[in-house]
Write a protein that holds these residues in place. Structure first.
Motif, PDB file in Angstrom:
ATOM      1  N   VAL A  87     -15.489  18.081  76.688  1.00 34.62           N
ATOM      2  CA  VAL A  87     -16.847  18.011  76.155  1.00 34.62           C
ATOM      3  C   VAL A  87     -16.899  18.725  74.809  1.00 34.62           C
ATOM      4  O   VAL A  87     -16.629  19.928  74.742  1.00 34.62           O
ATOM      5  N   MET A  88     -17.241  17.995  73.756  1.00 27.22           N
ATOM      6  CA  MET A  88     -17.488  18.619  72.463  1.00 27.22           C
ATOM      7  C   MET A  88     -18.998  18.815  72.346  1.00 27.22           C
ATOM      8  O   MET A  88     -19.752  17.897  72.054  1.00 27.22           O
ATOM      9  N   HIS A  89     -19.411  20.050  72.593  1.00 24.39           N
ATOM     10  CA  HIS A  89     -20.829  20.404  72.750  1.00 24.39           C
ATOM     11  C   HIS A  89     -21.292  21.125  71.475  1.00 24.39           C
ATOM     12  O   HIS A  89     -21.276  22.352  71.399  1.00 24.39           O
ATOM     13  N   LEU A  90     -21.718  20.348  70.492  1.00 25.82           N
ATOM     14  CA  LEU A  90     -22.020  20.907  69.175  1.00 25.82           C
ATOM     15  C   LEU A  90     -23.458  21.402  69.044  1.00 25.82           C
ATOM     16  O   LEU A  90     -23.729  22.333  68.299  1.00 25.82           O
ATOM     17  N   TYR A  91     -24.386  20.761  69.754  1.00 27.24           N
ATOM     18  CA  TYR A  91     -25.768  21.269  69.753  1.00 27.24           C
ATOM     19  C   TYR A  91     -25.959  22.170  70.969  1.00 27.24           C
ATOM     20  O   TYR A  91     -25.919  21.716  72.110  1.00 27.24           O
TER      21      TYR A  91
ATOM     22  N   ILE B 283     -21.706  15.755  72.395  1.00 27.84           N
ATOM     23  CA  ILE B 283     -23.114  16.134  72.241  1.00 27.84           C
ATOM     24  C   ILE B 283     -23.256  16.636  70.809  1.00 27.84           C
ATOM     25  O   ILE B 283     -22.866  17.767  70.498  1.00 27.84           O
ATOM     26  N   PRO B 284     -23.761  15.818  69.909  1.00 26.04           N
ATOM     27  CA  PRO B 284     -23.711  16.130  68.478  1.00 26.04           C
ATOM     28  C   PRO B 284     -24.858  17.027  68.029  1.00 26.04           C
ATOM     29  O   PRO B 284     -25.794  17.312  68.783  1.00 26.04           O
ATOM     30  N   THR B 285     -24.771  17.431  66.790  1.00 26.86           N
ATOM     31  CA  THR B 285     -25.858  18.156  66.155  1.00 26.86           C
ATOM     32  C   THR B 285     -26.406  17.294  65.019  1.00 26.86           C
ATOM     33  O   THR B 285     -26.114  16.098  64.947  1.00 26.86           O
TER      34      THR B 285
ATOM     35  N   TRP C 101     -34.294  12.304  66.306  1.00 21.12           N
ATOM     36  CA  TRP C 101     -33.844  12.533  64.936  1.00 21.12           C
ATOM     37  C   TRP C 101     -33.898  14.012  64.600  1.00 21.12           C
ATOM     38  O   TRP C 101     -34.862  14.679  64.928  1.00 21.12           O
ATOM     39  N   PRO C 102     -32.855  14.563  63.979  1.00 18.81           N
ATOM     40  CA  PRO C 102     -31.626  13.911  63.474  1.00 18.81           C
ATOM     41  C   PRO C 102     -30.391  14.213  64.324  1.00 18.81           C
ATOM     42  O   PRO C 102     -29.278  14.213  63.814  1.00 18.81           O
ATOM     43  N   TYR C 103     -30.593  14.468  65.611  1.00 14.26           N
ATOM     44  CA  TYR C 103     -29.518  14.985  66.458  1.00 14.26           C
ATOM     45  C   TYR C 103     -28.653  13.868  67.058  1.00 14.26           C
ATOM     46  O   TYR C 103     -28.521  13.737  68.285  1.00 14.26           O
ATOM     47  N   TYR C 104     -28.065  13.099  66.148  1.00 13.43           N
ATOM     48  CA  TYR C 104     -27.144  12.036  66.581  1.00 13.43           C
ATOM     49  C   TYR C 104     -26.137  11.701  65.475  1.00 13.43           C
ATOM     50  O   TYR C 104     -25.590  10.604  65.436  1.00 13.43           O
ATOM     51  N   ALA C 105     -25.867  12.661  64.599  1.00 13.26           N
ATOM     52  CA  ALA C 105     -25.060  12.390  63.397  1.00 13.26           C
ATOM     53  C   ALA C 105     -23.674  11.840  63.728  1.00 13.26           C
ATOM     54  O   ALA C 105     -23.328  10.715  63.334  1.00 13.26           O
ATOM     55  N   ASP C 106     -22.863  12.597  64.427  1.00 12.89           N
ATOM     56  CA  ASP C 106     -21.499  12.142  64.723  1.00 12.89           C
ATOM     57  C   ASP C 106     -21.475  11.001  65.739  1.00 12.89           C
ATOM     58  O   ASP C 106     -20.596  10.133  65.677  1.00 12.89           O
ATOM     59  N   THR C 107     -22.433  10.995  66.641  1.00 15.73           N
ATOM     60  CA  THR C 107     -22.517   9.870  67.584  1.00 15.73           C
ATOM     61  C   THR C 107     -22.730   8.565  66.837  1.00 15.73           C
ATOM     62  O   THR C 107     -22.125   7.537  67.170  1.00 15.73           O
TER      63      THR C 107
END
Length: 324
Positions: free
Chosen positions: A46-50, A103-105, A135-141
């Motif tokens: 899990v890459m949990h960035l936010y 889980i992106p930031t 928005w905007p919590y889907y950048a890398d996704t």
């Protein structure tokens, strides 16, 4: 093979005769998609960035403890980063993981090489879960979803509602699927994103505004889920269906129907299979063989999971990776 991992209720959203919890879902883990501890030894990276923030005095804390606890009920281990790892570490952990969750930031954090590694991981037959939120919590996704599936998510839709089974075209709700096993009611999240509709993906959940909230991908080898409501993972966790949904999603992404039946699966097994190979140092037949002598019987043992013949000293099966 799937019956080893799945309960007899797999695929049943409404389960006749089951007792109900306070939200109307079947009450009891026997109504989940996966059997207890069915995925023991499998790892979810899990890459949990936010992990939260301060929103005008309201502290938003997201530690992933509740999802991790739920996943462990099915035997999964969780390896979690809260920042982008080095390429070397990322490759090492993914090598023994069965699926990857992002889980992106709000900012793009992944390098081109991280993206390439994720794409190769997915193409090898392992699952991915791409989360997003308002928005905007889907950048890398959005970068990954665009590359892999030609879609993105956008917007900020007020959520906060409990959804039920979709009754007609153009209405909110859940579309029956293995992931919705035992789930008639599901909390959609707080403020959510909308996923672009595409023939590449299969809709799974439409939000209360009839926006596409969750979609799946399954081409027979590769599986993915894209989801615009990661607040579901930590806000109102005890509301309708969340814990079961997380467990079901992980079980489906493990892709047992392909990974444990395809004759090429040994190529994609976890690191423990490589350890078994080095211990045995021998080529072994793919199918069960009839042993002609007592000496051969003493020197070999059959795997109870897939029937492959292994050296008697082996700890794990050379073919499927299960403990002997």
């Amino acid at each position: 093979m799937a019956e080893k991992f799945y309960t007899k209720y797999a695929g049943q959203t409404q389960i006749e005769g089951a007792g109900k919890d306070r939200f109307g879902n079947a009450d009891g883990e026997q109504y989940d998609l996966a059997k207890p501890k069915a995925f023991k030894g499998q790892t979810i990276a899990v890459m949990h960035l936010y992990t939260g923030g301060d929103f005008g005095g309201w502290q938003d804390d997201f530690d992933f403890k509740l999802p991790e606890q739920a996943l462990k009920e099915k035997g999964f281990e969780v390896y979690r980063w809260t920042q982008v790892p080095s390429l070397q570490e990322f490759r090492r952990i993914l090598d023994f993981s069965c699926q990857f969750w992002l889980i992106p930031t709000a900012e793009c954090c992944l390098s081109d090489e991280h993206i390439r590694i994720i794409k190769n991981f997915f193409d090898s037959g392992k699952g991915i879960y791409l989360w997003g939120d308002n928005w905007p919590y889907y950048a890398d996704t959005n970068i990954l979803a665009s590359i892999m599936f030609g879609v993105t998510m956008s917007g900020s839709v007020p959520g906060g509602n409990i959804l039920t089974i979709r009754r007609r075209e153009g209405s909110p709700g859940l579309i029956p699927h293995l992931v919705t096993t035992g789930i008639e009611y599901l909390f959609e999240g707080v403020t959510i994103a909308t996923l672009q509709r595409s023939q590449t993906l299969m809709p799974l959940v439409y939000g209360s505004a009839n926006n596409l909230l969750i979609a799946t991908f399954d081409d027979g080898k590769r599986r993915a889920i894209i989801d615009g409501g990661f607040t579901r993972l930590y806000i109102n966790w005890d509301t309708a269906g969340t814990g079961r949904y997380v467990k079901n999603a992980a079980a489906w992404l493990a892709n047992v129907e392909h990974r444990f039946t395809d004759t090429s699966r040994a190529v994609h097994q976890q690191v423990r299979v490589l350890d078994a190979l080095s211990e045995q140092d021998v080529a072994v037949s793919q199918s069960r063989r009839t042993l002609d002598t007592k000496a051969e019987v003493r020197d070999h043992v059959f795997c109870s999971n897939c029937g492959t013949s292994n050296k008697a000293t082996a700890k794990y099966c050379i073919q499927c990776g299960e403990r002997i």
